[in-house]
Enzyme design. Structure first.
Site, short mmCIF file in Angstrom:
data_model
loop_
_atom_site.label_atom_id
_atom_site.label_comp_id
_atom_site.label_asym_id
_atom_site.label_seq_id
_atom_site.Cartn_x
_atom_site.Cartn_y
_atom_site.Cartn_z
N HIS A 205 -4.57 -0.37 5.44
CA HIS A 205 -3.40 0.37 4.97
C HIS A 205 -3.59 1.03 3.61
CE1 HIS A 205 -2.88 -3.15 2.45
NE2 HIS A 205 -1.98 -2.50 1.77
C1 UD1 Z 1 2.73 -1.10 -0.74
C2 UD1 Z 1 2.04 -1.44 -2.05
C3 UD1 Z 1 0.66 -2.00 -1.75
C4 UD1 Z 1 0.71 -3.14 -0.76
C5 UD1 Z 1 1.44 -2.68 0.49
C6 UD1 Z 1 1.56 -3.76 1.51
C7 UD1 Z 1 2.57 -0.03 -4.00
C8 UD1 Z 1 2.05 1.02 -4.88
N1 UD1 Z 1 1.84 -0.26 -2.88
O1 UD1 Z 1 2.01 -0.06 -0.13
O2 UD1 Z 1 0.08 -2.47 -2.95
O3 UD1 Z 1 -0.60 -3.56 -0.44
O4 UD1 Z 1 2.74 -2.25 0.08
O5 UD1 Z 1 2.22 -3.27 2.64
O6 UD1 Z 1 3.57 -0.63 -4.30
N2 UD1 Z 1 7.36 2.04 5.41
C9 UD1 Z 1 8.09 1.69 6.51
N3 UD1 Z 1 8.79 0.52 6.48
C10 UD1 Z 1 8.77 -0.34 5.43
C11 UD1 Z 1 8.02 0.03 4.30
C12 UD1 Z 1 7.32 1.21 4.30
O7 UD1 Z 1 8.14 2.41 7.50
O8 UD1 Z 1 9.42 -1.39 5.47
C13 UD1 Z 1 6.59 3.30 5.43
C14 UD1 Z 1 7.24 4.40 4.66
O9 UD1 Z 1 7.13 5.56 5.37
C15 UD1 Z 1 6.44 4.53 3.41
C16 UD1 Z 1 5.06 3.99 3.83
O10 UD1 Z 1 5.32 3.05 4.85
O11 UD1 Z 1 6.39 5.81 2.94
C17 UD1 Z 1 4.35 3.32 2.71
O12 UD1 Z 1 5.19 2.36 2.07
P1 UD1 Z 1 5.10 2.08 0.49
O13 UD1 Z 1 5.94 0.91 0.13
O14 UD1 Z 1 5.30 3.35 -0.24
O15 UD1 Z 1 3.60 1.71 0.26
P2 UD1 Z 1 2.62 0.77 1.07
O16 UD1 Z 1 1.55 1.59 1.64
O17 UD1 Z 1 3.38 -0.14 2.01
#
Ligand code: UD1
Length: 363
Positions: A205
């Site tokens: 991821h």
């Molecule tokens: C975040 C953390 C990362 C961690 C990861 C674990 C930061 C900078 N990054 O990254 O360190 O390893 O979480 O998962 O804080 N989304 C969903 N549902 C959710 C959450 C997210 O669909 O419940 C989708 C959204 O479209 C979002 C994308 O996933 O844009 C990424 O989510 P985000 O929280 O921005 O970053 P992660 O890649 O999850």
């Protein structure tokens, strides 16, 4: 002593669970749990609260996903009134996600002392969003709790006074050890039709791997070879799922018939799958640590790691993203010539107790 404990994203939940448990047992500490809502899907959030027995958050800020700037700003805006109302003695943050730095900044600007659990880890890679979060959070914290000696060394080298730094072990491992038996009782292997030691698990991821079509495609070459040997269970992160579609990789992935894309899994099921896997392929930080305790070989598909003890002492091989390097590591494991299998100092299930002891003594 009132402590606001912050959790926001999936990797925070297994770290906050043992802290909430111990804080609730210590009469000196009154914990108040804030969920920022950075992660919000049932399978990325609520499921973990239920499985790990984390109390319902006192408040959920519901910030959701956005760009880094917007997400960080929204968390700060929503967290400030909570601090003003609750007037805590400390704010405690864990890990390195955007919720960690956002709430840390709010706290110190209001003159509230900040505690950072999992302080001092450094990948040395400033292009990694978490690395910025780590450096900044450590620089404003009053009490810094470390999981490994390399973290202590980084903090000392950056000029943080030694009396603020405590090597206490690893709260994520507290959670793993506590839940090991419960995980064993799940039927995850049967559900997926797997035989112990005859399959792999994989998570991907990191933006550096899945946000670039070329890198993603290159590492899939190795995945293709491995899945011809054994099934690979691949619980897919929302970011990765979106990018498989965006980069037109859907068909290629579908052709790998032994690569099994599944929804994000709960903590207990995934622990069972990892504990019985032949190998774990990952770009996650936490899994490098969990496989070390489980004594399961781990191939880390990244150029760097902020958790070097997992390579020095544990079962981790840091290999980068090139397909030949991934396969080389895989073949070493097949040949049985990768035998590092020890447990890092203090990863014994009692880190949260040590943290509570230090906080109480220091206050
Ligand atoms: C975040 C953390 C990362 C961690 C990861 C674990 C930061 C900078 N990054 O990254 O360190 O390893 O979480 O998962 O804080 N989304 C969903 N549902 C959710 C959450 C997210 O669909 O419940 C989708 C959204 O479209 C979002 C994308 O996933 O844009 C990424 O989510 P985000 O929280 O921005 O970053 P992660 O890649 O999850």
């Amino acid at each position: 002593m009132k402590i606001i404990c912050v959790a926001g994203a999936r990797p925070n939940f297994m770290k906050i669970a043992p802290l909430m448990e111990i804080f609730r047992q210590r009469s000196e500490i009154e914990p108040y749990l804030v969920h920022t809502g950075q992660h919000y899907d049932e399978k990325m959030s609520d499921l973990f609260f239920r499985e790990l027995g984390i109390p319902k958050p006192d408040v959920n800020l519901g910030v959701g996903s956005s760009s880094h700037a917007i997400q960080t700003a929204e968390i700060m805006k929503a967290f400030e009134p909570v601090c003003l109302e609750q007037k805590p003695d400390y704010v405690l943050v864990v890990g390195d996600v955007n919720s960690t730095i956002a709430c840390g900044l709010v706290a110190v600007k209001l003159g509230i002392k900040l505690i950072h659990v999992e302080a001092g880890l450094r990948s040395g890679d400033p292009s990694m969003p978490e690395e910025i979060n780590r450096i900044l959070t450590d620089s404003i914290s009053s009490l810094l709790f470390c999981t490994e000696q390399s973290a202590v060394d980084h903090l000392l080298a950056s000029g943080i006074p030694a009396d603020r730094i405590h090597l206490v072990g690893n709260v994520m491992i507290d959670t793993l050890l506590k839940n090991r038996e419960k995980a064993d009782k799940t039927t995850a292997l049967e559900e997926f039709g797997l035989t112990p030691q005859h399959y792999a698990t994989m998570t991907l991821h990191r933006p550096s791997n899945v946000d670039h079509a070329e890198t993603f495609s290159e590492l899939l070459n190795a995945v293709d070879v491995i899945q011809k040997d054994m099934p690979i269970i691949f619980p897919i992160h929302p970011r990765t799922k979106k990018n498989i579609e965006k980069f037109g990789l859907k068909e290629r992935v579908a052709q790998m018939t032994n690569l099994r894309l599944v929804e994000p899994l709960g903590y207990l099921e995934f622990l069972k799958l990892n504990a019985n896997a032949f190998v774990v392929l990952t770009d996650s930080g936490g899994l490098q640590e969990e496989t070390t305790i489980l004594k399961v070989p781990c191939i880390t598909i990244r150029e760097n790691t902020e958790r070097p003890v997992t390579c020095e002492v544990g079962t981790n091989q840091l290999v980068g993203t090139s397909s030949p390097a991934i396969l080389d590591a895989y073949h070493r494991i097949q040949n049985g010539d990768f035998m590092n299998r020890n447990i890092p100092e203090l990863w014994d299930g009692h880190a949260a107790e040590r943290i509570a002891d230090v906080i109480i003594i220091r206050s």
